[in-house]
Design a protein around this motif. Structure first.
Motif, mmCIF file in Angstrom:
data_model
loop_
_atom_site.group_PDB
_atom_site.id
_atom_site.type_symbol
_atom_site.label_atom_id
_atom_site.label_comp_id
_atom_site.label_asym_id
_atom_site.label_seq_id
_atom_site.Cartn_x
_atom_site.Cartn_y
_atom_site.Cartn_z
ATOM 1 N N GLN A 173 -5.532 -25.988 -18.275
ATOM 2 C CA GLN A 173 -4.082 -26.074 -18.141
ATOM 3 C C GLN A 173 -3.535 -27.455 -18.470
ATOM 4 O O GLN A 173 -2.332 -27.612 -18.689
ATOM 5 C CB GLN A 173 -3.670 -25.661 -16.724
ATOM 6 C CG GLN A 173 -3.967 -24.200 -16.435
ATOM 7 C CD GLN A 173 -3.493 -23.765 -15.050
ATOM 8 O OE1 GLN A 173 -2.334 -23.939 -14.695
ATOM 9 N NE2 GLN A 173 -4.397 -23.189 -14.271
ATOM 10 N N ASP A 174 -4.402 -28.452 -18.519
ATOM 11 C CA ASP A 174 -3.974 -29.814 -18.861
ATOM 12 C C ASP A 174 -4.094 -30.090 -20.356
ATOM 13 O O ASP A 174 -3.809 -31.193 -20.809
ATOM 14 C CB ASP A 174 -4.810 -30.837 -18.086
ATOM 15 C CG ASP A 174 -4.593 -30.724 -16.581
ATOM 16 O OD1 ASP A 174 -3.462 -30.386 -16.180
ATOM 17 O OD2 ASP A 174 -5.555 -30.967 -15.822
ATOM 18 N N ARG A 175 -4.545 -29.094 -21.117
ATOM 19 C CA ARG A 175 -4.748 -29.301 -22.551
ATOM 20 C C ARG A 175 -3.676 -28.587 -23.366
ATOM 21 O O ARG A 175 -2.972 -27.713 -22.864
ATOM 22 C CB ARG A 175 -6.143 -28.799 -22.968
ATOM 23 C CG ARG A 175 -7.264 -29.497 -22.229
ATOM 24 C CD ARG A 175 -8.606 -29.001 -22.704
ATOM 25 N NE ARG A 175 -9.634 -29.335 -21.704
ATOM 26 C CZ ARG A 175 -10.639 -28.562 -21.381
ATOM 27 N NH1 ARG A 175 -10.777 -27.385 -21.977
ATOM 28 N NH2 ARG A 175 -11.519 -28.944 -20.478
ATOM 29 N N THR A 176 -3.596 -28.943 -24.633
ATOM 30 C CA THR A 176 -2.609 -28.342 -25.526
ATOM 31 C C THR A 176 -3.025 -26.929 -25.921
ATOM 32 O O THR A 176 -4.183 -26.691 -26.269
ATOM 33 C CB THR A 176 -2.454 -29.190 -26.810
ATOM 34 O OG1 THR A 176 -2.103 -30.524 -26.448
ATOM 35 C CG2 THR A 176 -1.383 -28.611 -27.713
ATOM 36 N N THR A 177 -2.086 -26.001 -25.882
ATOM 37 C CA THR A 177 -2.363 -24.618 -26.261
ATOM 38 C C THR A 177 -2.326 -24.464 -27.775
ATOM 39 O O THR A 177 -1.362 -24.901 -28.409
ATOM 40 C CB THR A 177 -1.314 -23.669 -25.644
ATOM 41 O OG1 THR A 177 -1.343 -23.785 -24.220
ATOM 42 C CG2 THR A 177 -1.587 -22.221 -26.042
ATOM 43 N N PRO A 178 -3.334 -23.880 -28.393
ATOM 44 C CA PRO A 178 -3.303 -23.644 -29.840
ATOM 45 C C PRO A 178 -2.068 -22.842 -30.214
ATOM 46 O O PRO A 178 -1.741 -21.849 -29.534
ATOM 47 C CB PRO A 178 -4.595 -22.842 -30.091
ATOM 48 C CG PRO A 178 -5.517 -23.257 -28.992
ATOM 49 C CD PRO A 178 -4.622 -23.440 -27.794
ATOM 50 N N PRO A 179 -1.337 -23.221 -31.266
ATOM 51 C CA PRO A 179 -0.064 -22.577 -31.598
ATOM 52 C C PRO A 179 -0.168 -21.112 -32.014
ATOM 53 O O PRO A 179 0.843 -20.413 -32.028
ATOM 54 C CB PRO A 179 0.473 -23.440 -32.746
ATOM 55 C CG PRO A 179 -0.735 -24.105 -33.321
ATOM 56 C CD PRO A 179 -1.653 -24.338 -32.173
ATOM 57 N N TRP A 180 -1.367 -20.647 -32.344
ATOM 58 C CA TRP A 180 -1.505 -19.240 -32.744
ATOM 59 C C TRP A 180 -1.846 -18.325 -31.560
ATOM 60 O O TRP A 180 -2.072 -17.143 -31.733
ATOM 61 C CB TRP A 180 -2.564 -19.101 -33.836
ATOM 62 C CG TRP A 180 -3.961 -19.522 -33.449
ATOM 63 C CD1 TRP A 180 -4.952 -18.723 -32.963
ATOM 64 C CD2 TRP A 180 -4.519 -20.835 -33.529
ATOM 65 N NE1 TRP A 180 -6.091 -19.448 -32.733
ATOM 66 C CE2 TRP A 180 -5.855 -20.755 -33.077
ATOM 67 C CE3 TRP A 180 -4.027 -22.079 -33.958
ATOM 68 C CZ2 TRP A 180 -6.703 -21.869 -33.026
ATOM 69 C CZ3 TRP A 180 -4.875 -23.181 -33.904
ATOM 70 C CH2 TRP A 180 -6.181 -23.075 -33.438
ATOM 71 N N LEU A 181 -1.864 -18.908 -30.357
ATOM 72 C CA LEU A 181 -2.185 -18.133 -29.159
ATOM 73 C C LEU A 181 -1.072 -18.254 -28.126
ATOM 74 O O LEU A 181 -0.401 -19.284 -28.043
ATOM 75 C CB LEU A 181 -3.494 -18.633 -28.527
ATOM 76 C CG LEU A 181 -4.749 -18.638 -29.402
ATOM 77 C CD1 LEU A 181 -5.901 -19.302 -28.658
ATOM 78 C CD2 LEU A 181 -5.123 -17.233 -29.834
ATOM 79 N N GLU A 182 -0.892 -17.205 -27.340
ATOM 80 C CA GLU A 182 -0.009 -17.248 -26.179
ATOM 81 C C GLU A 182 -0.875 -16.999 -24.951
ATOM 82 O O GLU A 182 -1.664 -16.050 -24.936
ATOM 83 C CB GLU A 182 1.087 -16.181 -26.282
ATOM 84 C CG GLU A 182 2.150 -16.493 -27.311
ATOM 85 C CD GLU A 182 3.265 -15.451 -27.331
ATOM 86 O OE1 GLU A 182 3.133 -14.439 -26.589
ATOM 87 O OE2 GLU A 182 4.232 -15.629 -28.089
ATOM 88 N N PRO B 232 -4.595 -18.571 -37.486
ATOM 89 C CA PRO B 232 -4.192 -19.979 -37.584
ATOM 90 C C PRO B 232 -4.100 -20.452 -39.028
ATOM 91 O O PRO B 232 -4.786 -19.927 -39.913
ATOM 92 C CB PRO B 232 -5.332 -20.705 -36.851
ATOM 93 C CG PRO B 232 -6.523 -19.817 -37.054
ATOM 94 C CD PRO B 232 -5.976 -18.416 -36.998
ATOM 95 N N ASN B 233 -3.243 -21.415 -39.269
ATOM 96 C CA ASN B 233 -3.202 -22.079 -40.563
ATOM 97 C C ASN B 233 -4.352 -23.071 -40.640
ATOM 98 O O ASN B 233 -4.812 -23.569 -39.617
ATOM 99 C CB ASN B 233 -1.867 -22.811 -40.749
ATOM 100 C CG ASN B 233 -0.683 -21.859 -40.732
ATOM 101 O OD1 ASN B 233 -0.754 -20.756 -41.266
ATOM 102 N ND2 ASN B 233 0.412 -22.276 -40.092
ATOM 103 N N ARG B 234 -4.801 -23.369 -41.824
ATOM 104 C CA ARG B 234 -5.951 -24.259 -41.996
ATOM 105 C C ARG B 234 -5.730 -25.609 -41.318
ATOM 106 O O ARG B 234 -6.627 -26.136 -40.647
ATOM 107 C CB ARG B 234 -6.232 -24.462 -43.505
ATOM 108 C CG ARG B 234 -7.231 -25.562 -43.846
ATOM 109 C CD ARG B 234 -8.611 -25.230 -43.309
ATOM 110 N NE ARG B 234 -9.523 -26.349 -43.449
ATOM 111 C CZ ARG B 234 -9.682 -27.304 -42.552
ATOM 112 N NH1 ARG B 234 -8.976 -27.284 -41.424
ATOM 113 N NH2 ARG B 234 -10.527 -28.283 -42.741
ATOM 114 N N GLU B 235 -4.537 -26.173 -41.450
ATOM 115 C CA GLU B 235 -4.272 -27.504 -40.909
ATOM 116 C C GLU B 235 -4.147 -27.511 -39.377
ATOM 117 O O GLU B 235 -4.166 -28.581 -38.759
ATOM 118 C CB GLU B 235 -3.007 -28.099 -41.532
ATOM 119 C CG GLU B 235 -1.739 -27.299 -41.323
ATOM 120 C CD GLU B 235 -1.527 -26.217 -42.368
ATOM 121 O OE1 GLU B 235 -0.425 -25.644 -42.398
ATOM 122 O OE2 GLU B 235 -2.465 -25.947 -43.153
#
Length: 208
Positions: free
Chosen positions: A165-174, A188-191
């Motif tokens: 919960q203290d880490r950044t959530t990958p943008p392709w996941l909810e 996810p996008n390559r970058e």
């Protein structure tokens, strides 16, 4: 060849960078790659100059080990990626990232991919309400991943969720940490995926 069962810290040291195979230890000062940043073995600290083939091989080995795959599995994904219309490296990352065990790890429901694979294999994970015990199951956009009700209280899962919960959530996941549930929204996008190797080297190695 059987799956590697030795010290995973030696794998990171051999490749020269963190592959995040040890869970929370990888994020602490106790990480072996920080304490001993050289290859394991008597001559591990010696400087070695790799050939082009050597660099390609190390890139392939590092990516394969990062996702916990054997050679036959990894080659299958490469062949699948090479047959797709998009760039091979991008297609390969999408396939690897859409594996169920990797997604469970990315969501923070397991401290490592190895632990995530174990949770899947033992039948703790549901995909769209149905039990899936195949770690290599490939997710599609919109798939919902959650734990069986009686599995949500497993100590390793609770510890992993608390730390994540203290880490950044990958943008392709909810992710809903309270419900221990997540959605694979898109590929996810390559970058967006941090890969510590040169994908082009892997493509060149397999294209010979």
């Amino acid at each position: 060849m059987a799956r590697y069962t030795g010290s995973v810290c030696k794998i990171c040291r051999r490749e020269g960078f963190k592959l995040y195979l040890k869970g929370e230890r990888c994020f602490s000062p106790k990480c072996a790659q920080i304490k001993r940043p050289f290859a394991p073995g008597q001559h591990g600290a010696a400087t070695r100059k790799l050939t082009q083939y050597g660099m390609q091989l190390r890139a392939k080995q590092a990516l394969k080990r990062m996702y916990g795959l054997l050679e036959k599995q990894f080659r299958k994904y490469f062949d699948m990626a090479s047959r797709r219309s998009e760039e091979t490296g991008t297609a390969l990352i999408k396939l690897l990232e859409s594996r169920l065990d990797n997604t469970v790890f990315r969501m923070g429901f397991a401290s490592s991919r190895r632990q995530a694979r174990q949770l899947v294999n033992h039948g703790h994970i549901l995909v769209n309400g149905r039990k899936v015990n195949k770690a290599s199951y490939l997710l599609r956009p919109g798939d919902v991943i959650e734990f069986r009700e009686k599995s949500k209280g497993i100590v390793p899962v609770k510890e992993a969720v608390e730390a994540a919960q203290d880490r950044t959530t990958p943008p392709w996941l909810e992710i809903d940490y309270e419900a221990v549930r997540g959605t694979f929204v898109r590929f996810p996008n390559r970058e967006e995926v941090e890969i510590p190797v040169d994908l082009q080297s892997i493509i060149e190695l397999y294209s010979k």
